[in-house]
Design an enzyme around this catalytic site. Structure first.
Site, PDB file in Angstrom:
ATOM      1  N   HIS A  78       1.572  18.158   2.808  1.00  0.00           N
ATOM      2  CA  HIS A  78       0.698  17.177   1.947  1.00  0.00           C
ATOM      3  C   HIS A  78       1.155  16.989   0.620  1.00  0.00           C
ATOM      4  O   HIS A  78       2.042  18.070  -0.127  1.00  0.00           O
ATOM      5  CB  HIS A  78      -0.651  17.480   2.104  1.00  0.00           C
ATOM      6  CG  HIS A  78      -1.140  17.409   3.613  1.00  0.00           C
ATOM      7  ND1 HIS A  78      -2.665  17.558   3.809  1.00  0.00           N
ATOM      8  CD2 HIS A  78      -0.628  16.886   4.582  1.00  0.00           C
ATOM      9  CE1 HIS A  78      -2.968  17.112   5.072  1.00  0.00           C
ATOM     10  NE2 HIS A  78      -1.674  16.871   5.514  1.00  0.00           N
ATOM     11  N   GLU A  94      -0.308  17.675  -2.184  1.00  0.00           N
ATOM     12  CA  GLU A  94      -0.723  18.969  -3.172  1.00  0.00           C
ATOM     13  C   GLU A  94       0.244  20.243  -3.001  1.00  0.00           C
ATOM     14  O   GLU A  94       0.773  20.824  -3.907  1.00  0.00           O
ATOM     15  CB  GLU A  94      -1.936  19.362  -2.747  1.00  0.00           C
ATOM     16  CG  GLU A  94      -3.199  18.351  -2.685  1.00  0.00           C
ATOM     17  CD  GLU A  94      -3.451  17.492  -1.728  1.00  0.00           C
ATOM     18  OE1 GLU A  94      -4.749  17.347  -1.502  1.00  0.00           O
ATOM     19  OE2 GLU A  94      -2.627  17.272  -0.657  1.00  0.00           O
ATOM     20  N   ALA A 120      -1.439 -18.723   5.941  1.00  0.00           N
ATOM     21  CA  ALA A 120      -0.888 -19.575   4.973  1.00  0.00           C
ATOM     22  C   ALA A 120      -1.430 -21.094   5.326  1.00  0.00           C
ATOM     23  O   ALA A 120      -1.185 -21.383   6.482  1.00  0.00           O
ATOM     24  CB  ALA A 120       0.726 -19.739   4.991  1.00  0.00           C
ATOM     25  N   TRP A 125       6.938 -24.750   6.831  1.00  0.00           N
ATOM     26  CA  TRP A 125       6.925 -23.972   5.773  1.00  0.00           C
ATOM     27  C   TRP A 125       5.912 -24.494   4.685  1.00  0.00           C
ATOM     28  O   TRP A 125       6.302 -25.664   3.924  1.00  0.00           O
ATOM     29  CB  TRP A 125       8.215 -23.636   5.231  1.00  0.00           C
ATOM     30  CG  TRP A 125       9.160 -22.715   5.967  1.00  0.00           C
ATOM     31  CD1 TRP A 125      10.279 -22.941   6.550  1.00  0.00           C
ATOM     32  CD2 TRP A 125       8.965 -21.443   6.305  1.00  0.00           C
ATOM     33  NE1 TRP A 125      10.800 -22.047   7.240  1.00  0.00           N
ATOM     34  CE2 TRP A 125       9.952 -21.166   7.049  1.00  0.00           C
ATOM     35  CE3 TRP A 125       7.923 -20.492   5.955  1.00  0.00           C
ATOM     36  CZ2 TRP A 125      10.214 -19.651   7.703  1.00  0.00           C
ATOM     37  CZ3 TRP A 125       8.181 -19.102   6.516  1.00  0.00           C
ATOM     38  CH2 TRP A 125       9.283 -18.973   7.377  1.00  0.00           C
ATOM     39  N   GLU A 179      -0.416 -11.991  11.884  1.00  0.00           N
ATOM     40  CA  GLU A 179       0.153 -13.349  11.323  1.00  0.00           C
ATOM     41  C   GLU A 179      -0.012 -14.511  12.149  1.00  0.00           C
ATOM     42  O   GLU A 179       0.392 -15.617  12.083  1.00  0.00           O
ATOM     43  CB  GLU A 179       1.320 -13.156  10.673  1.00  0.00           C
ATOM     44  CG  GLU A 179       1.722 -12.062   9.697  1.00  0.00           C
ATOM     45  CD  GLU A 179       3.140 -12.167   9.309  1.00  0.00           C
ATOM     46  OE1 GLU A 179       3.892 -13.298   9.129  1.00  0.00           O
ATOM     47  OE2 GLU A 179       3.760 -11.035   8.927  1.00  0.00           O
ATOM     48  N   PRO A 209      -4.002 -20.231  14.459  1.00  0.00           N
ATOM     49  CA  PRO A 209      -5.477 -20.365  14.343  1.00  0.00           C
ATOM     50  C   PRO A 209      -6.204 -20.017  15.728  1.00  0.00           C
ATOM     51  O   PRO A 209      -7.519 -19.592  15.450  1.00  0.00           O
ATOM     52  CB  PRO A 209      -5.515 -22.060  14.248  1.00  0.00           C
ATOM     53  CG  PRO A 209      -4.462 -22.562  14.901  1.00  0.00           C
ATOM     54  CD  PRO A 209      -3.198 -21.698  14.386  1.00  0.00           C
TER      55      PRO A 209
END
Length: 382
Positions: free
Chosen positions: A70, A72, A173, A189, A314, A317
């Site tokens: 880890h 730490e 998008a 695009w 991604e 709809p």
């Protein structure tokens, strides 16, 4: 890494008693170190740590991947004998349980640290508060700030550990008027290169990237990161098939160095229909034996069982709408292009009316190239 940070209305740093400017500087450095582990530490959270004596950093470390030391422990090892009497700045409460590695609290006490400043409490029920209590019992001073930046680093871990499915980010998008294409079945695009680069960075920050079958048929994406970033765990690609398979020659099934065999999520009752893909993809048949429609909740549980704890969707709809309807989304990333697509044939971002009562909590708004990003969480999942 940019996707690990989220701007919030309450983004001002918290200040525990005794915190000063140098404390802030060193804790911010711990966050920077933690970001180096994003995408590699799953199912653990990314964590960074800094050891300081006086005003001098004597050790640094971060968690590289699950099963290894880890943050730490790495910081203490880099400091050596200079760790004794030092202050530890760590992005997350040190663990107090034995997993793949021993508890960090014991190592902190053995190294003779005098004080610990943590950015956030550990949401893991095995640790939550127990790490702090263990350190305090050993007479080590502890400050925990619960800062937005620290919480953002562990958001996927915190949400996934409370459920039996992966943390799900949904990216869409859309045009300024809420459409994803001017005509059905057309690859288009909408966003610029800067926004596409942001999405590639999102892929790196998640265990896997998923799209729906419709997106595969229309866009034929590879779902890769170009250029491929060096990553300790293989990239995972997922195709969500709600009722019918996709072409086995699709680009998403192409063998790529650093990528696992693509996973296809399919209804359990359609094994004969999906048999054609079994040589090409890793098929996970989900839901009840006779089902001819994909049970998304069951599909996500199957991914979790395969070790996927964070998923960037991604999808188009249909998949996006169903995930939101069923309450399976944790964070959304809306990328809005400065274009209007409304027309008789335009494809809306959502085709369902079942989202009317859904409330989103926005915590990030910024410009990415010519496009705008709006990001936030689904409050009822907090």
């Amino acid at each position: 890494m940019a996707p690990a940070r989220h701007d919030t209305a309450s983004g001002a740093p918290n200040h525990a008693p005794g915190m000063d400017r140098l404390d802030r500087l060193f804790l911010d450095r711990a966050y920077e170190l933690a970001e180096r582990g994003v995408g590699n530490t799953s199912p653990n959270p990314p964590v960074g740590a800094v050891l300081v004596r006086g005003e001098t950093i004597v050790g640094e470390g971060y968690h590289h991947r699950a099963g290894e030391a880890h943050a730490e422990i790495n910081a203490i090892a880099s400091a050596g004998e200079r760790a004794r009497g030092a202050t530890l700045y760590v992005s997350l409460e040190p663990c107090n349980h034995t997993g793949l590695t021993p508890p960090c609290t014991g190592a902190i006490a053995k190294a003779g640290l005098a004080r610990v400043v943590a950015g956030a409490h550990d949401p893991n029920p095995q640790t939550n508060g127990a790490g702090i209590a263990s350190l305090q019992e050993r007479k080590i001073a502890v400050d925990v700030l619960d800062e937005p930046r620290a919480d953002a680093l562990i958001e996927p871990f915190a949400r996934a550990i409370r459920s039996h499915r992966p943390y799900v980010s949904l990216k869409l998008a859309v045009s300024f008027d809420g459409f994803i294409a001017s005509h059905p079945g057309v690859q288009e695009w909408l966003t610029g290169e800067e926004a596409r680069e942001f999405v590639r960075e999102l892929r790196i920050a998640h265990d896997a990237t998923a799209v729906g079958a419709g997106t595969v048929r229309i866009d034929n994406p590879q779902l890769t990161v170009r250029p491929t970033h060096k990553r300790l765990r293989e990239y995972e690609r997922v195709v969500i098939c709600e009722s019918a398979p996709v072409d086995s020659g699709s680009a998403v099934f192409k063998t790529e160095k650093g990528y696992a065999k693509t996973i296809v999520l399919a209804p359990a009752g359609l094994r004969d229909r999906f048999a054609q893909l079994e040589k090409t993809a890793d098929i996970l048949y989900c839901g009840e034996a006779g089902s001819d429609r994909l049970n998304l909740a069951a599909a996500l549980r199957a991914l979790r069982e395969r070790g996927i704890t964070s998923l960037l969707c991604e999808g188009g709809p249909t998949v996006a709408g169903h995930l939101l309807e069923e309450g399976l989304v944790d964070r959304f990333h809306w990328i809005i292009a400065p274009r209007f697509l409304r027309g008789a044939s335009a494809v809306a971002a959502f085709t369902t009316s079942a989202l009317a009562n859904l409330r989103l909590q926005i915590d990030r708004v910024e410009q990415i190239g010519a496009d705008a990003l709006i990001s936030g969480i689904i409050p009822h999942h907090v």
